[in-house]
Design a protein around this motif. Structure first.
Motif, PDB file in Angstrom:
ATOM      1  N   UNK A 245       0.821  -1.207   0.000  1.00 18.58           N
ATOM      2  CA  UNK A 245       0.000   0.000   0.000  1.00 18.58           C
ATOM      3  C   UNK A 245       0.860   1.265   0.000  1.00 18.58           C
ATOM      4  N   UNK A 246       2.052   1.193   0.558  1.00 20.43           N
ATOM      5  CA  UNK A 246       2.935   2.354   0.537  1.00 20.43           C
ATOM      6  C   UNK A 246       3.393   2.657  -0.886  1.00 20.43           C
ATOM      7  N   UNK A 247       3.799   1.611  -1.599  1.00 17.94           N
ATOM      8  CA  UNK A 247       4.246   1.780  -2.981  1.00 17.94           C
ATOM      9  C   UNK A 247       3.110   2.293  -3.860  1.00 17.94           C
ATOM     10  N   UNK A 248       1.871   1.901  -3.563  1.00 17.68           N
ATOM     11  CA  UNK A 248       0.729   2.319  -4.375  1.00 17.68           C
ATOM     12  C   UNK A 248       0.472   3.819  -4.301  1.00 17.68           C
ATOM     13  N   UNK A 249       0.898   4.487  -3.237  1.00 19.28           N
ATOM     14  CA  UNK A 249       0.644   5.916  -3.089  1.00 19.28           C
ATOM     15  C   UNK A 249       1.617   6.779  -3.901  1.00 19.28           C
ATOM     16  N   UNK A 250       2.826   6.288  -4.074  1.00 15.86           N
ATOM     17  CA  UNK A 250       3.903   7.142  -4.578  1.00 15.86           C
ATOM     18  C   UNK A 250       3.754   7.598  -6.028  1.00 15.86           C
ATOM     19  N   UNK A 251       3.117   6.834  -6.953  1.00 12.96           N
ATOM     20  CA  UNK A 251       2.999   7.331  -8.332  1.00 12.96           C
ATOM     21  C   UNK A 251       2.294   8.673  -8.471  1.00 12.96           C
ATOM     22  N   UNK A 252       1.431   9.028  -7.511  1.00 16.40           N
ATOM     23  CA  UNK A 252       0.706  10.293  -7.625  1.00 16.40           C
ATOM     24  C   UNK A 252       1.614  11.504  -7.399  1.00 16.40           C
ATOM     25  N   UNK A 253       2.851  11.275  -6.945  1.00 10.83           N
ATOM     26  CA  UNK A 253       3.803  12.383  -6.846  1.00 10.83           C
ATOM     27  C   UNK A 253       4.251  12.866  -8.232  1.00 10.83           C
ATOM     28  N   UNK A 254       4.125  12.002  -9.221  1.00  6.63           N
ATOM     29  CA  UNK A 254       4.516  12.338 -10.585  1.00  6.63           C
ATOM     30  C   UNK A 254       3.535  13.362 -11.150  1.00  6.63           C
ATOM     31  N   UNK A 255       4.051  14.484 -11.611  1.00  3.63           N
ATOM     32  CA  UNK A 255       3.199  15.568 -12.088  1.00  3.63           C
ATOM     33  C   UNK A 255       2.303  15.192 -13.248  1.00  3.63           C
ATOM     34  N   UNK A 256       2.731  14.223 -14.083  1.00  5.48           N
ATOM     35  CA  UNK A 256       1.935  13.826 -15.248  1.00  5.48           C
ATOM     36  C   UNK A 256       0.870  12.789 -14.899  1.00  5.48           C
ATOM     37  N   UNK A 257       0.870  12.287 -13.664  1.00  7.03           N
ATOM     38  CA  UNK A 257      -0.114  11.279 -13.262  1.00  7.03           C
ATOM     39  C   UNK A 257      -1.506  11.907 -13.249  1.00  7.03           C
ATOM     40  N   UNK A 258      -2.405  11.363 -14.049  1.00  7.02           N
ATOM     41  CA  UNK A 258      -3.742  11.923 -14.171  1.00  7.02           C
ATOM     42  C   UNK A 258      -4.810  11.082 -13.507  1.00  7.02           C
ATOM     43  N   UNK A 259      -6.046  11.258 -13.967  1.00  9.71           N
ATOM     44  CA  UNK A 259      -7.176  10.581 -13.353  1.00  9.71           C
ATOM     45  C   UNK A 259      -7.079   9.063 -13.514  1.00  9.71           C
ATOM     46  N   UNK A 260      -6.579   8.604 -14.657  1.00 11.48           N
ATOM     47  CA  UNK A 260      -6.413   7.171 -14.864  1.00 11.48           C
ATOM     48  C   UNK A 260      -5.429   6.561 -13.894  1.00 11.48           C
ATOM     49  N   UNK A 261      -4.327   7.276 -13.655  1.00 11.34           N
ATOM     50  CA  UNK A 261      -3.343   6.798 -12.682  1.00 11.34           C
ATOM     51  C   UNK A 261      -3.944   6.763 -11.284  1.00 11.34           C
ATOM     52  N   UNK A 262      -4.739   7.787 -10.978  1.00 13.61           N
ATOM     53  CA  UNK A 262      -5.398   7.832  -9.669  1.00 13.61           C
ATOM     54  C   UNK A 262      -6.299   6.609  -9.487  1.00 13.61           C
ATOM     55  N   UNK A 263      -7.084   6.285 -10.506  1.00 10.33           N
ATOM     56  CA  UNK A 263      -7.961   5.119 -10.420  1.00 10.33           C
ATOM     57  C   UNK A 263      -7.160   3.831 -10.221  1.00 10.33           C
ATOM     58  N   UNK A 264      -6.094   3.667 -11.022  1.00  9.00           N
ATOM     59  CA  UNK A 264      -5.295   2.440 -10.944  1.00  9.00           C
ATOM     60  C   UNK A 264      -4.629   2.290  -9.586  1.00  9.00           C
ATOM     61  N   UNK A 265      -4.067   3.370  -9.060  1.00  6.28           N
ATOM     62  CA  UNK A 265      -3.388   3.282  -7.769  1.00  6.28           C
ATOM     63  C   UNK A 265      -4.374   3.073  -6.629  1.00  6.28           C
TER      64      UNK A 265
END
Length: 433
Positions: A81-101
């Protein structure tokens, strides 16, 4: 400090981070909606995505407790669960990334509560489980209470993406601590296929049909009561910040503070109930009401309070209700966990608690979607939220009455042929390492 209570405090921190993870999306919701240009219903979809695999993972991983040490399972869950949070730090991460994480995060966090409960019950006999169970559930309230002001500050000063990063890093720190100090308790059932002679003696009731447990009035009403309580909690986490901003007119800081205070009130109720139950058990004080009946009445009161909260315009009424009677519903989570543990043999406890989580977590899936749709379709935001609060109140009252009438763990345990919990010494069961 005993090893049992050291483990309990470690798992309290585990639950604290767990629920901080859940709270982050609600606190960052207005900024996320504005940044991504999405509606409330679409945002509700993102919140529900968290629960897409939550229940299934809770059920599946809980079944593994018969074959894999809970110490190992808890470590893996925290890392995931910790690793799942970190991709949202990426500025290009959008709504799709939010859903996947959020889907990945939910899959990792779904089993967290039942596995943690099963683990801590391996350190305490039945009569002493109410307080440590309550302590773990306080982690849920404390996680929100601590997260609300901290993450509000992070969102204000660093942006909403760093709120995800902060809780992800907190989970990694906990994993390090658990790797150093986490261990199984003396009452944990063996995970080896070949039981020791002592373990076999404790597992003489291991042949209780799982179906008999799951269709009992105690399990069904405990699960429904927990469903309603979790629906209420999920509603508060997801929509209370937006409700307090959009309808009441508060700013983000005021809304975050209020949500945090509400969580503290829930924690105080859970801990107070656990202390009273523990003290009564140790003194052998006879109960005036069965635990299910008492909890059911409190959930009913919480439902009535929620109805008033959603229909009154007076802040002088709303604030005390949020900090008092509405918090009483959380007692059901403690009572349901201990009741279901009572009606399950030790080797089946993880599966039964996982099934309980599977059922009540459905409230977390449905609540964001249903209320988001109701608000978007209503003639006004205020009217939509009023309908949502009344729906929540109806669930709580119905579940409370059902639990008050039919949740009887001791009666169910006797019918299933389970022995009375020992009041004295703690049996030592070899644990596979």
């Amino acid at each position: 400090m005993s090893r049992a209570w050291r483990t309990t405090w470690l798992l309290l921190a585990f639950m604290l981070v767990n629920f901080a993870d859940k709270a982050v999306l609600g606190l960052a919701g207005p900024e996320i909606r504005a940044d991504f240009g999405i509606t409330r219903q679409e945002f509700g979809t993102a919140q529900s995505a968290f629960f897409a695999l939550f229940s299934l993972a809770a059920l599946g991983v809980s079944a593994l407790t018969r074959r894999v040490r809970t110490t190992t399972l808890l470590l893996v869950l925290a890392l995931l669960w910790s690793v799942a949070q970190l991709p949202m730090l990426w500025g290009a991460a959008g709504f799709g990334t939010l859903l996947a994480t959020r889907v990945l995060l939910g899959a990792a966090e779904g089993p967290a509560s039942p596995v943690a409960m099963h683990h801590v019950h391996g350190w305490f006999p039945q009569r002493e489980r109410a307080l440590p169970t309550a302590v773990l559930l306080v982690g849920a309230a404390a996680g929100v209470a601590v997260a609300s002001p901290v993450l509000t500050w992070v969102i204000t000063h660093w942006g909403w993406r760093w709120s995800f990063g902060v809780v992800g890093l907190a989970g990694l720190l906990w994993a390090v601590g658990w790797r150093l100090w986490g261990t199984d308790g003396p009452l944990a059932p063996s995970v080896t296929k070949k039981h020791s002679e002592a373990a076999e003696r404790m597992s003489t009731t291991d042949t209780v049909p799982l179906r008999a447990i799951l269709i009992s009035g105690t399990f069904l009403t405990a699960a429904f009561g927990s469903f309603a309580a979790y629906w209420s909690m999920s509603t508060m986490l997801t929509w209370a910040p937006d409700y307090l901003e959009s309808v009441v007119g508060w700013d983000l800081h005021q809304a975050g503070t209020m949500v945090g205070l509400g969580a503290l009130a829930s924690g105080a109720v859970i801990l107070g109930h656990g202390l009273i139950a523990q003290r009564s058990a140790r003194k052998g004080t006879p109960r005036r009401l069965p635990p299910g009946a008492g909890a059911g009445l409190l959930v009913t009161v919480a439902g009535c309070a929620t109805a008033v909260y959603g229909t009154t315009d007076s802040l002088a009424v709303k604030v005390p209700l949020m900090l008092g009677p509405m918090a009483l519903a959380m007692v059901m989570l403690t009572v349901a966990s201990t009741a279901c543990a009572r009606i399950a043999p030790p080797a089946q406890r993880g599966v039964v608690l996982g099934t309980l989580t599977f059922v009540y977590a459905l409230g977390g899936i449905l609540s964001p979607l249903v209320l988001g749709g109701m608000v978007d379709r209503a003639r006004s935001v205020s009217a939509g939220y009023e309908e949502g609060w009344l729906l929540t109140a109806g669930l709580l009252v119905t579940a409370g009455v059902a639990a008050a009438l039919f949740c009887r763990p001791e009666t169910t345990a006797r019918r299933l042929g389970l022995p009375e919990p020992a009041a004295g010494s703690v049996p030592q069961v070899p644990v596979a390492h």
